[in-house]
Write an enzyme that holds these catalytic residues in place. Sequence first.
Site, PDB file in Angstrom:
ATOM      1  CG  ASP A  42      -0.348  -0.096   2.525  1.00 60.81           C
ATOM      2  OD1 ASP A  42       0.891  -0.240   2.586  1.00 60.81           O
ATOM      3  OD2 ASP A  42      -1.072  -0.027   3.537  1.00 60.81           O
ATOM      4  CB  SER A  43       4.581   1.712   0.148  1.00 56.72           C
ATOM      5  OG  SER A  43       4.860   0.544  -0.597  1.00 56.72           O
ATOM      6  CG  ASP A  81       0.157  -4.153   1.796  1.00 55.44           C
ATOM      7  OD1 ASP A  81       0.110  -5.056   2.655  1.00 55.44           O
ATOM      8  OD2 ASP A  81       1.003  -3.233   1.826  1.00 55.44           O
ATOM      9  CE  LYS A 110       2.859  -6.084   3.645  1.00 56.27           C
ATOM     10  NZ  LYS A 110       2.329  -4.956   4.444  1.00 56.27           N
ATOM     11  CD  GLU A 112      -0.043  -1.750   7.942  1.00 59.93           C
ATOM     12  OE1 GLU A 112      -0.394  -0.991   8.859  1.00 59.93           O
ATOM     13  OE2 GLU A 112       0.555  -1.356   6.915  1.00 59.93           O
ATOM     14  CD  GLU A 179       7.386  -0.766   7.962  1.00 59.42           C
ATOM     15  OE1 GLU A 179       6.497  -1.485   7.477  1.00 59.42           O
ATOM     16  OE2 GLU A 179       7.587   0.411   7.604  1.00 59.42           O
TER      17      GLU A 179
HETATM   18  O1  KIV Z   1       3.537  -1.240   1.669  1.00 57.84           O
HETATM   19  C1  KIV Z   1       4.712  -1.609   1.792  1.00 57.84           C
HETATM   20  O2  KIV Z   1       5.591  -1.244   1.005  1.00 57.84           O
HETATM   21  C2  KIV Z   1       5.030  -2.485   2.900  1.00 57.84           C
HETATM   22  C3  KIV Z   1       6.464  -2.857   3.117  1.00 57.84           C
HETATM   23  C4  KIV Z   1       7.225  -1.711   3.637  1.00 57.84           C
HETATM   24  C5  KIV Z   1       6.604  -4.048   3.983  1.00 57.84           C
HETATM   25  O3  KIV Z   1       4.160  -2.879   3.613  1.00 57.84           O
END
Ligand code: KIV
Length: 262
Positions: A42-43, A81, A110, A112, A179
């Site tokens: 989600d980055s 994500d 993924k 959180e 993280e």
């Molecule tokens: O969204 C992302 O890039 C992440 C990584 C930093 C693990 O969750």
Amino acid sequence: MTIFNFYEKKKNKAKISMVTCYDYTSARILAQTTVDCLLVGDSVAMTMHGFKDTLSATLEMMCFHTAAVSRGAGNKFIVGDLPFLSYRKSWSKNVSAVAAIMQAGAHAVKLECASGNVHLIQHLTESGIPVMGHIGLTPQFIHVLGGYKIQGKTQESAARLKEEAASLQAAGCFALVLECIPTVLAKEITHLLSIPTIGIGAGPHTDGQVLVFQDLLGLNPDFKPKFVKQFMNGHEQFINGIEAYIHSVNQGVFPGDEHAYA
Ligand code: KIV
């Protein structure tokens, strides 16, 4: 790579490499490397859309990028994500969000933190969906954490993270991102678990590492947190390449005969 190779790598003490990927062209490049796993993180909201944090990532955005990555990724394992709050709604909306990411081309999702997610993770793994956990500095919780700070520095918070890690493993996660936590704590969690840990800002003792594509290629010269290593000076190389093109255009040497139709 399948989830079984993740376990196998941990058992054989072979490191797992994961890189974020958000688009077709980058996926095609990564597909030609030996990287184990692509993360459509989600980055993407920050790196590709310029938002200030990951809270702006939407399900639609994640599906759009996951689909583009899957078209270029060959046989790479893709983790998608689940964006902010998409798995904290009603049961049916949570499951629909997961279905959307999987149907866009992810092989796993993924999410959180552990608290409040354990039943969903159990349900997903029982429904054939591999789940990667993510604890420590969880960017979707930025306003509760009070900023991008190292987590698990006190005995209490370290103990809490160990409990979270154990409960995510028990719920059925096949791997866990750690993280921005102290190296020693990451090492302890890694030894505690039978599933692999993948670190970012968690030191060298995790079972694998993940970095953001733009960060490791040095495309973002102003973003240099301690845990990022720039493995090339991509920013400068891109600028040099583009300036060389502009220079050739200005000089009238591009296109030459070899780039023109007779
Ligand atoms: O969204 C992302 O890039 C992440 C990584 C930093 C693990 O969750």
